[in-house]
Design a protein around this motif. Structure first.
Motif, mmCIF file in Angstrom:
data_model
loop_
_atom_site.group_PDB
_atom_site.id
_atom_site.type_symbol
_atom_site.label_atom_id
_atom_site.label_comp_id
_atom_site.label_asym_id
_atom_site.label_seq_id
_atom_site.Cartn_x
_atom_site.Cartn_y
_atom_site.Cartn_z
ATOM 1 N N GLY A 211 61.233 41.771 -26.020
ATOM 2 C CA GLY A 211 60.068 42.490 -26.541
ATOM 3 C C GLY A 211 60.389 43.000 -27.937
ATOM 4 O O GLY A 211 61.561 43.209 -28.281
ATOM 5 N N ARG A 213 58.937 45.692 -31.302
ATOM 6 C CA ARG A 213 57.967 46.631 -31.867
ATOM 7 C C ARG A 213 58.295 46.835 -33.341
ATOM 8 O O ARG A 213 59.471 46.796 -33.721
ATOM 9 C CB ARG A 213 58.013 47.974 -31.135
ATOM 10 C CG ARG A 213 57.662 47.833 -29.661
ATOM 11 C CD ARG A 213 57.561 49.134 -28.922
ATOM 12 N NE ARG A 213 57.412 48.873 -27.482
ATOM 13 C CZ ARG A 213 57.165 49.817 -26.570
ATOM 14 N NH1 ARG A 213 57.036 51.090 -26.969
ATOM 15 N NH2 ARG A 213 57.053 49.521 -25.298
ATOM 16 N N ARG A 287 64.057 45.644 -30.916
ATOM 17 C CA ARG A 287 63.862 44.578 -29.934
ATOM 18 C C ARG A 287 64.782 44.767 -28.734
ATOM 19 O O ARG A 287 65.930 45.208 -28.898
ATOM 20 C CB ARG A 287 64.169 43.216 -30.566
ATOM 21 C CG ARG A 287 63.419 43.034 -31.875
ATOM 22 C CD ARG A 287 63.263 41.659 -32.291
ATOM 23 N NE ARG A 287 62.721 41.630 -33.640
ATOM 24 C CZ ARG A 287 62.358 40.531 -34.269
ATOM 25 N NH1 ARG A 287 62.517 39.365 -33.656
ATOM 26 N NH2 ARG A 287 61.841 40.555 -35.481
ATOM 27 N N ASP A 290 64.188 44.592 -22.216
ATOM 28 C CA ASP A 290 63.573 45.497 -21.233
ATOM 29 C C ASP A 290 62.600 46.448 -21.947
ATOM 30 O O ASP A 290 63.008 47.268 -22.778
ATOM 31 C CB ASP A 290 64.707 46.282 -20.531
ATOM 32 C CG ASP A 290 64.161 47.276 -19.509
ATOM 33 O OD1 ASP A 290 64.968 47.792 -18.705
ATOM 34 O OD2 ASP A 290 62.935 47.558 -19.537
ATOM 35 N N ASP A 291 61.313 46.340 -21.637
ATOM 36 C CA ASP A 291 60.291 47.140 -22.343
ATOM 37 C C ASP A 291 60.494 48.637 -22.133
ATOM 38 O O ASP A 291 60.150 49.427 -23.020
ATOM 39 C CB ASP A 291 58.893 46.727 -21.843
ATOM 40 C CG ASP A 291 57.806 47.147 -22.836
ATOM 41 O OD1 ASP A 291 56.829 47.793 -22.423
ATOM 42 O OD2 ASP A 291 57.992 46.875 -24.051
ATOM 43 N N SER A 292 61.128 49.038 -21.026
ATOM 44 C CA SER A 292 61.322 50.485 -20.801
ATOM 45 C C SER A 292 62.334 51.047 -21.815
ATOM 46 O O SER A 292 62.228 52.210 -22.225
ATOM 47 C CB SER A 292 61.811 50.751 -19.370
ATOM 48 O OG SER A 292 63.100 50.170 -19.209
ATOM 49 N N LEU A 294 62.510 49.996 -24.900
ATOM 50 C CA LEU A 294 61.702 50.148 -26.132
ATOM 51 C C LEU A 294 60.811 51.389 -26.039
ATOM 52 O O LEU A 294 60.647 52.137 -27.016
ATOM 53 C CB LEU A 294 60.864 48.888 -26.368
ATOM 54 C CG LEU A 294 61.658 47.601 -26.617
ATOM 55 C CD1 LEU A 294 60.722 46.389 -26.706
ATOM 56 C CD2 LEU A 294 62.497 47.696 -27.895
ATOM 57 N N ASN A 295 60.276 51.633 -24.843
ATOM 58 C CA ASN A 295 59.491 52.871 -24.648
ATOM 59 C C ASN A 295 60.353 54.096 -24.926
ATOM 60 O O ASN A 295 59.948 55.022 -25.634
ATOM 61 C CB ASN A 295 58.978 52.947 -23.196
ATOM 62 C CG ASN A 295 57.732 52.101 -22.990
ATOM 63 O OD1 ASN A 295 56.963 51.872 -23.941
ATOM 64 N ND2 ASN A 295 57.539 51.610 -21.787
ATOM 65 N N LYS A 322 53.407 45.528 -31.181
ATOM 66 C CA LYS A 322 53.999 45.823 -29.865
ATOM 67 C C LYS A 322 53.883 44.545 -29.033
ATOM 68 O O LYS A 322 52.815 44.214 -28.525
ATOM 69 C CB LYS A 322 53.254 46.960 -29.161
ATOM 70 C CG LYS A 322 53.840 47.228 -27.770
ATOM 71 C CD LYS A 322 53.137 48.368 -27.036
ATOM 72 C CE LYS A 322 53.755 48.565 -25.653
ATOM 73 N NZ LYS A 322 53.047 49.590 -24.864
ATOM 74 N N LEU A 324 55.328 42.469 -25.800
ATOM 75 C CA LEU A 324 56.112 42.650 -24.572
ATOM 76 C C LEU A 324 57.146 41.534 -24.428
ATOM 77 O O LEU A 324 56.956 40.439 -24.991
ATOM 78 C CB LEU A 324 55.167 42.631 -23.366
ATOM 79 C CG LEU A 324 54.144 43.773 -23.319
ATOM 80 C CD1 LEU A 324 53.174 43.578 -22.156
ATOM 81 C CD2 LEU A 324 54.843 45.118 -23.215
#
Ligand code: HGY
Ligand code: MN
Ligand code: MN
Length: 407
Positions: A211, A213, A287, A290-292, A294-295, A322, A324
């Motif tokens: 992912g 952002r 980058r 795991d998107d969590s 990045l959160n 953004k 995923l």
């Protein structure tokens, strides 16, 4: 497979022809809708028409070259034609011309396929001219359009797009059309990293993409005289920016050693030696698979912006990308694993750290990618290099994959 030297010479000729269209100051510059970009898409259309493919151009300047099949299913391959600023020769263009080469050779050796074979040259993937990424594939696959963007010279996306695209759509025998979504999509691309070279593998079979952002951070301080303003009475935007960047980079390391954190662009205003910087803009690109994570890091960015030492210096962040993490089609991947084995190619499965149009295409169609090694792991730079034997290996595997799917 590419045994025929003549065929390989044709690939090299097409490649050199497009490379030379860039105003090659340092590296490749083919920013979306620029004259270099129009010239490259025009050359590609002519390459396709010369071998009897049907040329289509949609309203974002995506170019589609079809080898019509006997039924209405479509097997597609392709990549993006645009580049970063002062980029390399292979990022994007290798997948476009490698895909054309594969279709060209399949047509010559096996004739009309059961399913249509489609080569796609996406208009824009990098986000180098306008702050929007994948605008070509998002227009094609997701019917998304770009709104209210201008480039660094104040040229609007809409003006640049309509000028460039009307030229392409006026070319002889070009059909103005956004064709249907394909039944599968395979993108041939350089790895842009060091893993294949390190493991001495010829091929990367890509199972997914991390992912990503992207943010623009604005630091608003106060311009003032460099000589008369006491050091304890300054609102120096650049000092705040430097401290913030170092702090965020450290936190990224602490959070995860596979979290990439890059500040690629930084502008100082008024950017003269005898004025304390009043405003600084910089980009952050993060980058992770795991998107969590990045959160979590996005929370860290937002918290850190409120902890700036100087109460009169304001810092804001605006996220403009953004994407995923993407998982690609396992059936296509295992098919390519078998084909690589049959071709005697050493291959490894891997996740891509770079973004690709395949991220978008995987949302609408079974998608996979084939990587070839980047010498020294270098990309997005003039010395980006992939050796001819590796270029050929990637095209040969793509050819075998398209043949297995379309004939
Ligand atoms: O930035 C990327 O990951 C891609 O090369 N556009
Ligand atoms: Mn690319
Ligand atoms: Mn790129």
């Amino acid at each position: 497979m590419i045994r025929d030297t003549n065929k390989w010479l044709i690939f090299q000729h097409r490649f050199q022809q497009i490379i030379q269209l860039s105003d090659d100051t340092i590296g490749q510059n083919r920013l979306v809708y620029s004259p270099n970009w129009v010239a490259a898409q025009t050359a590609l259309i002519q390459f396709g028409q010369q071998i009897g493919l049907t040329a289509m151009v949609d309203n974002y300047g995506n170019v589609y070259l079809d080898l019509p099949g006997k039924d209405d299913r479509v097997i597609a391959t392709g990549s993006h034609i645009d580049t970063v600023i002062n980029g390399g020769k292979y990022d994007g263009l290798y997948g476009v011309l490698g895909g054309l080469q594969a279709v060209d050779e399949l047509k010559e050796r096996f004739g009309t396929p059961q399913h249509t074979l489609r080569l796609i040259s996406f208009s824009e993937e990098e986000g180098s001219r306008f702050k929007a990424t994948f605008s070509g594939s998002k227009y094609y696959a997701l019917h998304q359009s770009v709104k209210d963007l201008t480039d660094s010279e104040g040229v609007s996306f809409e003006h640049a797009r309509s000028t460039a695209v009307s030229h392409l759509q006026s070319l002889n025998d070009v059909i103005v059309k956004r064709p249907v979504i394909p039944d599968s999509f395979t993108e041939l691309h350089i790895e842009q990293g060091p893993r294949l070279v390190t493991s001495h593998d010829q091929i990367g079979l890509v199972s997914g993409i991390v992912g990503q952002r992207r943010y623009t951070i604005t630091v608003q301080g106060q311009s003032n005289h460099a000589g008369t303003t006491p050091m304890n009475n300054r609102h120096d935007a650049l000092q705040t920016a430097v401290i913030l960047i170092a702090a965020l980079e450290r936190r990224a390391h602490e959070l995860s050693d596979s979290l990439t954190f890059t500040v690629g662009q930084l502008t100082v205003t008024p950017n003269v030696s005898n004025v304390i910087p009043g405003t600084v803009h910089f980009t952050v690109d993060i980058r992770h698979a795991d998107d969590s994570v990045l959160n979590h890091f996005e929370q860290i960015i937002n918290e850190r912006l409120t902890q700036v030492a100087d109460p009169l210096t304001k810092v804001t962040a605006k996220r403009y990308v953004k994407d995923l993490p993407a998982t690609f089609d396992s059936t296509l991947l295992s098919q390519n694993q078998q084909l690589a084995e049959q071709l005697g190619l050493s291959a490894r499965v891997m996740v891509s750290g770079a973004g690709h149009d395949s991220y978008v295409m995987s949302q609408v169609s079974p998608t996979t990618m084939i990587f070839v090694p980047s010498e020294g792991g270098i990309s997005h730079a003039p010395n980006e290099l992939t050796h001819p034997a590796d270029l050929k290996a990637g095209i040969n595997l793509l050819m075998a994959s398209l043949h297995a799917q379309a004939y």
